[in-house]
Enzyme design. Sequence first.
Site, PDB file in Angstrom:
ATOM      1  N   GLU A 123      57.108 -12.247 -18.548  1.00  0.00           N
ATOM      2  CA  GLU A 123      56.075 -12.927 -17.758  1.00  0.00           C
ATOM      3  C   GLU A 123      55.728 -14.331 -18.258  1.00  0.00           C
ATOM      4  O   GLU A 123      54.564 -14.641 -18.523  1.00  0.00           O
ATOM      5  CB  GLU A 123      54.828 -12.031 -17.676  1.00  0.00           C
ATOM      6  CG  GLU A 123      55.203 -10.664 -17.106  1.00  0.00           C
ATOM      7  CD  GLU A 123      54.041  -9.671 -17.043  1.00  0.00           C
ATOM      8  OE1 GLU A 123      52.932 -10.008 -17.506  1.00  0.00           O
ATOM      9  OE2 GLU A 123      54.260  -8.553 -16.551  1.00  0.00           O
ATOM     10  N   GLU A 168      60.628  -2.962 -12.465  1.00  0.00           N
ATOM     11  CA  GLU A 168      59.358  -2.206 -12.459  1.00  0.00           C
ATOM     12  C   GLU A 168      58.883  -1.935 -11.029  1.00  0.00           C
ATOM     13  O   GLU A 168      57.691  -2.083 -10.718  1.00  0.00           O
ATOM     14  CB  GLU A 168      58.257  -3.002 -13.197  1.00  0.00           C
ATOM     15  CG  GLU A 168      58.605  -3.369 -14.611  1.00  0.00           C
ATOM     16  CD  GLU A 168      57.521  -4.171 -15.337  1.00  0.00           C
ATOM     17  OE1 GLU A 168      56.374  -4.243 -14.838  1.00  0.00           O
ATOM     18  OE2 GLU A 168      57.825  -4.728 -16.396  1.00  0.00           O
TER      19      GLU A 168
END
Length: 354
Positions: free
Chosen positions: A154, A261
Amino acid sequence: MLDRRALLAAPLALAACERFAEAQTPARDVPGLKTLVPFPIGTCIRSDRPDDPQWVSLATKHVSQLTPEWEMKMEYILANGLDRPQFDRPDAFVAFAARHAMRLHGHALIWYSQGEEAFAHLDRARFAAAFDAYIATVAGRYRGKVVSWDVVNEPVTDAGDSLRDCHWSRALGQDGYIIRAFEQARAADPDAVLFLNDYNLENTPRKGATFLKLVERLMKAGAPIGGIGSQSHLDIEIPAGQIRTFMRDAASLGLPIHISELDASLRSDRRVDLRSRDQRLAEQTGRVGELAEAFMALPARQRFAFTVWGLRDTDSWLRQGERDDGQDQPLPFDAAGRPNPMFDAMAGVFTART
Ligand code: 9MR
């Protein structure tokens, strides 16, 4: 005369009956997702899951790869500080994966949201040395045991136009900490596929573009990046075609892609939303189907794995604590382990395209 209390109680009783009837409905017999495709299907694991027989039976039937949901992050490994790393739970994942002939994907070495406290007392030189040592220790310990790592997680801001400012970037530079993390990971585990992983890459095109530009810069700088991780926390507002466009742009860089994910919430932050649950489910399955199609359309060498972030709705991070509305259905199976429409969306594409 109608008893008011009985009248009020009736819908509740009805709902309870429905829940009871639901609980009695036997699971449909469906094929294992992993049997439908030539690439790994993954899910996340926590240390309490192996004690849950229903989870174990779903996992062994449907998936061939595992990602630790949180116990391979700094929040667990460094919970007692830099000098006392703990590895018991990640080690147990290695053993569980080996026992069930599954691959293990390491998650995550360097993340903006973790490690700030453990590294806070270090001056610049010691910070850099501790950064290197953490990666060397963790990636070194799992060398040959994990197939891959999310090396940096991220890095792009939510707005999507820049990289995050965080303790890593402040000490080691914006691209600097990322390049360094990849180099250290490569030195510690020469065979692992090293991923840059982020979310909302399909949801927010500007973020997807900034992420892919970063990947290109890393490749040009000679950083040993081996793959693109697209978390794919989908929502029901993504315009049709946008997922396909991101996947096509990502594929053009030639690296393997991990859908890392996947979940797909039925919730929306529209102020007024009159869509029925069935309409939301149709929006959800449309997007999941688009993602699965785009993944199937990749050249075989670019299909690293397709991972769902949990198996049963109630396992999802979206169904925990304050986030839990008691109704969201973001995963392929319901609380009782029966296939949801999302399962059919995935299985339908996997069957048609194989
Ligand atoms: O699902 C994970 C949840 O159980 C953890 O408490 C949380 C913090 O470690 O992380 C969640 O997983 C996140 C993943 O590691 C990175 N992308 C976003 C995921 C959902 O928040």
